[in-house]
Design a protein around this motif. Structure first.
Motif, PDB file in Angstrom:
ATOM      1  N   VAL A 112     -19.570 -26.819  19.092  1.00  0.00           N
ATOM      2  CA  VAL A 112     -19.548 -25.879  19.751  1.00  0.00           C
ATOM      3  C   VAL A 112     -20.770 -26.236  20.648  1.00  0.00           C
ATOM      4  CG1 VAL A 112     -19.618 -23.407  19.539  1.00  0.00           C
ATOM      5  CG2 VAL A 112     -18.164 -24.630  17.740  1.00  0.00           C
ATOM      6  N   ALA A 113     -20.907 -26.133  22.435  1.00  0.00           N
ATOM      7  CA  ALA A 113     -21.727 -26.031  22.706  1.00  0.00           C
ATOM      8  C   ALA A 113     -22.205 -24.820  23.174  1.00  0.00           C
ATOM      9  CB  ALA A 113     -21.628 -26.301  24.251  1.00  0.00           C
ATOM     10  N   ALA A 114     -21.543 -23.588  23.437  1.00  0.00           N
ATOM     11  CA  ALA A 114     -21.773 -21.948  23.216  1.00  0.00           C
ATOM     12  C   ALA A 114     -20.982 -21.077  22.441  1.00  0.00           C
ATOM     13  CB  ALA A 114     -21.920 -22.041  24.450  1.00  0.00           C
ATOM     14  N   GLU A 115     -21.142 -20.045  21.941  1.00  0.00           N
ATOM     15  CA  GLU A 115     -20.183 -18.757  21.916  1.00  0.00           C
ATOM     16  C   GLU A 115     -20.410 -17.164  22.072  1.00  0.00           C
ATOM     17  OE1 GLU A 115     -19.223 -20.196  17.525  1.00  0.00           O
ATOM     18  OE2 GLU A 115     -21.044 -20.188  17.426  1.00  0.00           O
ATOM     19  N   GLY A 116     -19.489 -17.375  22.837  1.00  0.00           N
ATOM     20  CA  GLY A 116     -20.480 -15.413  23.117  1.00  0.00           C
ATOM     21  C   GLY A 116     -19.024 -14.591  23.406  1.00  0.00           C
ATOM     22  N   ASP A 117     -19.866 -13.302  23.924  1.00  0.00           N
ATOM     23  CA  ASP A 117     -18.624 -11.947  23.752  1.00  0.00           C
ATOM     24  C   ASP A 117     -18.798 -11.504  25.003  1.00  0.00           C
ATOM     25  OD1 ASP A 117     -18.056 -12.821  20.643  1.00  0.00           O
ATOM     26  OD2 ASP A 117     -19.746 -11.368  20.555  1.00  0.00           O
ATOM     27  N   THR A 118     -17.862 -10.917  25.316  1.00  0.00           N
ATOM     28  CA  THR A 118     -17.429 -10.083  26.733  1.00  0.00           C
ATOM     29  C   THR A 118     -17.079  -8.540  26.995  1.00  0.00           C
ATOM     30  OG1 THR A 118     -16.846 -11.592  28.317  1.00  0.00           O
ATOM     31  CG2 THR A 118     -16.892  -9.615  28.631  1.00  0.00           C
ATOM     32  N   LEU A 119     -17.978  -7.860  26.793  1.00  0.00           N
ATOM     33  CA  LEU A 119     -17.144  -5.979  26.187  1.00  0.00           C
ATOM     34  C   LEU A 119     -16.332  -5.962  27.460  1.00  0.00           C
ATOM     35  CD1 LEU A 119     -17.005  -3.403  24.336  1.00  0.00           C
ATOM     36  CD2 LEU A 119     -18.504  -2.651  25.722  1.00  0.00           C
ATOM     37  N   VAL A 120     -15.009  -5.778  27.568  1.00  0.00           N
ATOM     38  CA  VAL A 120     -14.447  -5.324  28.573  1.00  0.00           C
ATOM     39  C   VAL A 120     -13.804  -4.308  28.440  1.00  0.00           C
ATOM     40  CG1 VAL A 120     -12.136  -5.698  29.570  1.00  0.00           C
ATOM     41  CG2 VAL A 120     -13.304  -8.059  28.426  1.00  0.00           C
ATOM     42  N   VAL A 121     -14.025  -3.162  29.448  1.00  0.00           N
ATOM     43  CA  VAL A 121     -13.450  -1.662  29.440  1.00  0.00           C
ATOM     44  C   VAL A 121     -12.190  -1.698  30.282  1.00  0.00           C
ATOM     45  CG1 VAL A 121     -14.116   0.432  29.615  1.00  0.00           C
ATOM     46  CG2 VAL A 121     -15.938  -0.860  28.960  1.00  0.00           C
ATOM     47  N   ALA A 122     -11.123  -0.507  29.499  1.00  0.00           N
ATOM     48  CA  ALA A 122     -10.032   0.088  30.395  1.00  0.00           C
ATOM     49  C   ALA A 122     -10.597   0.427  31.735  1.00  0.00           C
ATOM     50  CB  ALA A 122      -9.489   0.099  29.885  1.00  0.00           C
ATOM     51  N   PHE A 123     -10.223   0.372  33.031  1.00  0.00           N
ATOM     52  CA  PHE A 123     -10.912   1.031  34.042  1.00  0.00           C
ATOM     53  C   PHE A 123      -9.777   1.688  34.893  1.00  0.00           C
ATOM     54  CE2 PHE A 123     -13.280   1.573  37.912  1.00  0.00           C
ATOM     55  CZ  PHE A 123     -14.429   2.393  37.176  1.00  0.00           C
ATOM     56  N   ILE A 133      -7.118   2.758  26.986  1.00  0.00           N
ATOM     57  CA  ILE A 133      -5.806   1.160  27.249  1.00  0.00           C
ATOM     58  C   ILE A 133      -4.582   1.464  26.854  1.00  0.00           C
ATOM     59  CG2 ILE A 133      -5.468  -1.074  26.358  1.00  0.00           C
ATOM     60  CD1 ILE A 133      -8.872  -1.145  25.015  1.00  0.00           C
ATOM     61  N   PRO A 134      -3.987   1.520  28.038  1.00  0.00           N
ATOM     62  CA  PRO A 134      -1.818   1.714  28.279  1.00  0.00           C
ATOM     63  C   PRO A 134      -1.283   0.729  26.556  1.00  0.00           C
ATOM     64  CG  PRO A 134      -2.950   0.884  30.012  1.00  0.00           C
ATOM     65  CD  PRO A 134      -4.262   0.655  29.381  1.00  0.00           C
ATOM     66  N   GLU A 135      -0.723   1.721  26.439  1.00  0.00           N
ATOM     67  CA  GLU A 135      -0.161   1.043  25.194  1.00  0.00           C
ATOM     68  C   GLU A 135       0.584  -0.108  25.059  1.00  0.00           C
ATOM     69  OE1 GLU A 135      -0.245   2.107  21.756  1.00  0.00           O
ATOM     70  OE2 GLU A 135      -2.383   3.766  22.179  1.00  0.00           O
ATOM     71  N   ALA A 136       1.244  -0.557  25.854  1.00  0.00           N
ATOM     72  CA  ALA A 136       1.297  -2.322  26.650  1.00  0.00           C
ATOM     73  C   ALA A 136       0.167  -3.172  27.294  1.00  0.00           C
ATOM     74  CB  ALA A 136       2.200  -1.691  27.563  1.00  0.00           C
ATOM     75  N   LEU A 137      -0.513  -2.591  26.995  1.00  0.00           N
ATOM     76  CA  LEU A 137      -1.880  -3.869  26.933  1.00  0.00           C
ATOM     77  C   LEU A 137      -1.580  -3.669  25.604  1.00  0.00           C
ATOM     78  CD1 LEU A 137      -3.641  -5.656  28.258  1.00  0.00           C
ATOM     79  CD2 LEU A 137      -4.779  -3.571  29.332  1.00  0.00           C
ATOM     80  N   ARG A 138      -2.536  -2.589  25.111  1.00  0.00           N
ATOM     81  CA  ARG A 138      -3.218  -2.765  23.508  1.00  0.00           C
ATOM     82  C   ARG A 138      -1.678  -3.327  22.954  1.00  0.00           C
ATOM     83  NH1 ARG A 138      -6.215  -0.351  19.851  1.00  0.00           N
ATOM     84  NH2 ARG A 138      -6.468   1.594  22.063  1.00  0.00           N
ATOM     85  N   ALA A 139      -0.406  -3.337  23.072  1.00  0.00           N
ATOM     86  CA  ALA A 139       0.506  -4.385  22.445  1.00  0.00           C
ATOM     87  C   ALA A 139      -0.036  -5.806  22.265  1.00  0.00           C
ATOM     88  CB  ALA A 139       1.406  -3.692  22.785  1.00  0.00           C
ATOM     89  N   GLN A 140      -0.095  -5.976  23.149  1.00  0.00           N
ATOM     90  CA  GLN A 140      -0.274  -7.593  24.514  1.00  0.00           C
ATOM     91  C   GLN A 140      -1.765  -8.072  23.798  1.00  0.00           C
ATOM     92  OE1 GLN A 140       0.117  -6.622  28.231  1.00  0.00           O
ATOM     93  NE2 GLN A 140       1.621  -8.727  28.392  1.00  0.00           N
ATOM     94  N   LEU A 141      -2.839  -7.309  23.833  1.00  0.00           N
ATOM     95  CA  LEU A 141      -4.277  -7.792  22.782  1.00  0.00           C
ATOM     96  C   LEU A 141      -3.986  -7.896  21.352  1.00  0.00           C
ATOM     97  CD1 LEU A 141      -5.943  -4.643  25.090  1.00  0.00           C
ATOM     98  CD2 LEU A 141      -5.854  -7.155  25.705  1.00  0.00           C
TER      99      LEU A 141
END
Length: 149
Positions: A112-123, A133-141
């Protein structure tokens, strides 16, 4: 590095992209510049967004992702020539945001060279504000949810 070793190191990351390390990715110190790791993560994040879009979610009402925060933990320096496989997975999911986890694995080093996190906001781009977050997207997530979350 064997494909099985890559699979082991990226077992918790269902979306993956292979990226060659370019000579121009290196800095004056002779290793890949720290900012390039964020570009690698971005490439995996976009691939993840493409995976989500393949499965029709219906009308999301103009709601889409926007990056709130991104972080990286550097494990080993990368140099040219090398190839990294970068994985993305979904971590914690809240009402209006979720964490996307990333891991970059060096083929040359088998590590492993690197690890990270990205906080993504529904906008809501039309309203200019965060949105649930729309329910359809939540199911995919949920389908791509990282087992460590």
């Amino acid at each position: 590095m064997t494909d099985a070793r890559i699979d082991d190191l990226l077992a918790d990351y269902p979306v993956r992209v292979e990226i060659p390390v370019a000579w121009g990715d290196m800095d004056a110190m002779g290793h890949v510049n720290n900012t390039v790791y964020f570009r690698y993560f971005e490439t995996a994040r976009i691939r993840c967004f493409e995976e989500l879009a393949r499965d029709p979610a219906g009308d999301l009402g103009g709601v889409g992702p926007i990056v709130h925060t991104a972080s990286c933990r550097f494990r080993i320096p990368l140099t040219y020539p090398d190839t990294v496989t970068v994985g993305a997975g979904i971590g914690d999911i809240e009402d209006d945001r979720y964490v996307m986890r990333h891991r970059a694995v060096s083929h040359r080093h088998g590590a492993v060279a690197a690890e990270g996190d990205t906080l993504v906001v529904a906008f809501d781009y039309a309203a200019g504000t965060k949105a649930p977050i729309p329910e359809a997207l939540r199911a995919q997530l949920d389908a791509l949810r990282d087992v460590r979350a």
